[in-house]
Design a protein around this motif. Structure first.
Motif, PDB file in Angstrom:
ATOM      1  N   UNK A  81       0.725  -1.096  -0.430  1.00  0.00           N
ATOM      2  CA  UNK A  81      -0.116   0.450  -0.106  1.00  0.00           C
ATOM      3  C   UNK A  81       0.832   1.259   0.153  1.00  0.00           C
ATOM      4  N   UNK A  82       0.079   2.579  -0.666  1.00  0.00           N
ATOM      5  CA  UNK A  82       0.868   3.298  -0.993  1.00  0.00           C
ATOM      6  C   UNK A  82      -0.153   4.387  -0.805  1.00  0.00           C
ATOM      7  N   UNK A  83       0.058   5.330   0.284  1.00  0.00           N
ATOM      8  CA  UNK A  83      -1.202   6.272   0.517  1.00  0.00           C
ATOM      9  C   UNK A  83      -0.596   7.584   0.871  1.00  0.00           C
ATOM     10  N   UNK A  84      -1.654   8.043  -0.185  1.00  0.00           N
ATOM     11  CA  UNK A  84      -0.148   9.409  -1.137  1.00  0.00           C
ATOM     12  C   UNK A  84      -0.919  11.079   0.419  1.00  0.00           C
ATOM     13  N   UNK A  85      -1.916  10.105   0.829  1.00  0.00           N
ATOM     14  CA  UNK A  85      -2.428  11.188   1.826  1.00  0.00           C
ATOM     15  C   UNK A  85      -1.925  11.826   2.884  1.00  0.00           C
ATOM     16  N   UNK A  86      -0.715  11.028   3.119  1.00  0.00           N
ATOM     17  CA  UNK A  86       0.011  11.199   4.274  1.00  0.00           C
ATOM     18  C   UNK A  86       0.698  12.965   3.396  1.00  0.00           C
ATOM     19  N   UNK A  87       0.635  13.034   2.368  1.00  0.00           N
ATOM     20  CA  UNK A  87       1.367  14.591   2.270  1.00  0.00           C
ATOM     21  C   UNK A  87      -0.174  15.772   1.847  1.00  0.00           C
ATOM     22  N   UNK A  88      -0.951  15.247   2.743  1.00  0.00           N
ATOM     23  CA  UNK A  88      -1.799  16.486   3.498  1.00  0.00           C
ATOM     24  C   UNK A  88      -1.200  17.169   4.719  1.00  0.00           C
TER      25      UNK A  88
END
Length: 455
Positions: free
Chosen positions: A185-192
Motif C-alpha cells: 500500500x502507498x497512501x499519498x494522503x500522508x502529504x496532506x
C-alpha cells in the motif's frame, strides 16, 4: 475431430426434425431452416478451429522467442558481457575469477544462467520477454539495463537500509491477494501534512530517499514471491489517492513520475495489478489526456476506483479476511481474536428486503465474538440475542441507523443460556448487498465470578 463434428450435425438434425413436427406459434420448422442452421454451425466450428490454430501458433512463437532469449543470455554470461563488453585483463586468474562471478549472477534471488536448470529462471526471463512483446533483442537490452541499474544504485542492499522519513504508516506491505500475491500500500494522503511534505519532498536529497523507499517496498515485496509454477510471481499495488496533493504540486508530480518510470523499466510484469483507490476527478482528467501515449498492456494493469467503489473493487483481488478494516474488510492490525485463516461466510441481501445472520449457541458459559461488513453499506443493522427459553428476555445488543459507509463491525456477548445471536440487515436500496461475516466462541468466566474470587 471430424467424427465429433459429424455427431454434432446428426444430433442437431434430429433435433430440428423433431421440432419441425411440432407447432411453435402456429408455424412449423422446415428443412430449409435446418439447412441454414447446419450451415451456421459449420461456420462456428471453422471459426473455433481457426482460433485454436492461432492460439497454438502464438504459443509456438513465444516458446521460440524464449529459447532464443535463453541462448542469448547464456552466451552473454559465459562470455562475460551481460553487463558490458569484457575488459581486457592481463591476469588470467583475474579473468577466470570474473567469469566465475558472472556465472553466479542472479536477479530477485533467481540464477540467470539457463544451463543451471533452476526452475524459476524461465519465469524471470519471460517477464522481460512479455514486457517487450517477445522481441528478443529488446528484452535482452531491458535485462542488461536493469542489471546495470541495480549495480550502480546498490539495489541488492536496499532492503536493509534505514530510510527514516516518517512514512512507515503510509508505505507498507499488508497481507496477500487471492492468488497469494503480496499486497503493498502507498497512501499519498500522508502529504496532506505540509510539514511532512516539506520534510520528504522539500529537497533533492530527500526526494532521492523517497524514491529509494519506493524501491525498497518493491524489493521487500519481491522477497515474498516464489517464481515457481503455481506460486506467486507478481505483486498487487494499492495506491490510495485520498487527500493526495494535486497536480499543481510539482515536487510530488515529479517524484511520482520518476518512481513509476523506474519500476516500469526495472521490474517488468512484477505488478499484476495497480489499483488506484479514492481517485479524485483531476486524476481521471489527467489520465484521459495521457492515456493515448501509454502501452495497451500497461493500461489493462491499472484499475481506478472512486470512493464509493473502493471496497467492491478491492474485494475482487483480496479476500475479506485479508482486506484492512479501513477499506471495508475484516482485517484488523494486531488482532488477537481472528486470523486470516478464519474464513468469512457470505450473505446476499436482495433489494428492498431484510436478511438475518444467525449464530446458534448450544452451551452457556462462552463469549461469542463476531465480525461483519456490508459492501457499500447504506443499510440498517440490528444485533440481538434471542434465548431458546421463551420465558427469557431478548437482549438488544446494538441497533444502527442507516450506515452509509465505514469500517466493519465487531461485537461480542457473554452467553449465560442457550440461544442465538441474530444480526438483521435491512436493505432499503434498489441494489443487492453483499455481506461477509464470521464468528467464534471463547470459553469465558463471567465478570462477577472473577471479581468475587479477587475479593
Amino acid at each position: 475431430m471430424e467424427e465429433k463434428i459429424e455427431k454434432r450435425h446428426q444430433d442437431n438434425e434430429d433435433r430440428m426434425i423433431k421440432k419441425g413436427q411440432e407447432e411453435d406459434n402456429g408455424k412449423k420448422v422446415t428443412f430449409q431452416d435446418q439447412e441454414i442452421y447446419i450451415e451456421n454451425l459449420n461456420q462456428s466450428v471453422v471459426q473455433e478451429n481457426e482460433e485454436t490454430a492461432a492460439s497454438i501458433e502464438l504459443e509456438m512463437r513465444k516458446q521460440k522467442a524464449l529459447n532464443k532469449f535463453r541462448s542469448m543470455v547464456e552466451g552473454a554470461i559465459i562470455d562475460n558481457y551481460l553487463l558490458e563488453k569484457p575488459k581486457k585483463s592481463f591476469l588470467r586468474r583475474e579473468s577466470e575469477r570474473e567469469k566465475q562471478q558472472q556465472r553466479e549472477i542472479s536477479l530477485w534471488g533467481v540464477p540467470l544462467l539457463p544451463s543451471k536448470g533452476h526452475a524459476s529462471t524461465d519465469v524471470v526471463l519471460l517477464k522481460f520477454l512479455t514486457a517487450e512483446d517477445f522481441k528478443v533483442n529488446e528484452a535482452f537490452k531491458m535485462l542488461r539495463n536493469a542489471l546495470k541499474w541495480r549495480n550502480e544504485c546498490r539495489i541488492d542492499a536496499i532492503p536493509e537500509e534505514n530510510l527514516h522519513l516518517g512514512l512507515e504508516k503510509f508505505v507498507y506491505i499488508n497481507s496477500v491477494g487471492k492468488q497469494g500475491q503480496p499486497v503493498h500500500y502507498i497512501l499519498y494522503g500522508a502529504f496532506k501534512d505540509k510539514e511532512l511534505y516539506r520534510k520528504v519532498l522539500g529537497t533533492e536529497e530527500n526526494r532521492e530517499k523517497f524514491l529509494r523507499l519506493r524501491i525498497q517496498l518493491m524489493e521487500k515485496s519481491i522477497e515474498q514471491l516464489s517464481f515457481k509454477a503455481g506460486g506467486a510471481d507478481s505483486i498487487l499495488q494499492i495506491t490510495d489517492l485520498k487527500h493526495s496533493p494535486g497536480p499543481e504540486r510539482e515536487e510530488f508530480r515529479s517524484v511520482h513520475k520518476r518512481a513509476s518510470t523506474l519500476i516500469q523499466a526495472n521490474y517488468p510484469e512484477l505488478i499484476q495489478k495497480h489499483i488506484l483507490i479514492n481517485v479524485p476527478f483531476w486524476y481521471y482528467t489527467s489520465r484521459f489526456l495521457t492515456s493515448r501515449l501509454k502501452h495497451q498492456r500497461g493500461k489493462k494493469k491499472v484499475v481506478l476506483a472512486r470512493p464509493s467503489k473502493v471496497t467492491k473493487t478491492l474485494l475482487k483481488y483480496i479476500s475479506p479476511e485479508n482486506l484492512p478494516v479501513k477499506y471495508g474488510g475484516l482485517k484488523r492490525e494486531n488482532d488477537i481474536e481472528f486470523f486470516p485463516e478464519d474464513k468469512a461466510s457470505e450473505l446476499i441481501v436482495r433489494p428492498n428486503s431484510a436478511s438475518c445472520i444467525q449464530i446458534p449457541v448450544i452451551e452457556a458459559g462462552v463469549t461469542i465474538i463476531w465480525d461483519f461488513t456490508v459492501v457499500g453499506w447504506e443499510v440498517t443493522c440490528k444485533q440481538q440475542f434471542i434465548p431458546d427459553d421463551e420465558g427469557s428476555y431478548e437482549v438488544l445488543l446494538r441497533k444502527d441507523k442507516e450506515k452509509k459507509m465505514g469500517d466493519s463491525v465487531r461485537n461480542s456477548f457473554y452467553i449465560s443460556e442457550p440461544g442465538k445471536i441474530v444480526i438483521t440487515i435491512d436493505n432499503a436500496t434498489l441494489k443487492k448487498k453483499r455481506v461477509y461475516y464470521r464468528s467464534k466462541a471463547k470459553p469465558t468466566a463471567p465478570t462477577y465470578i472473577i471479581f468475587k474470587k479477587q475479593l
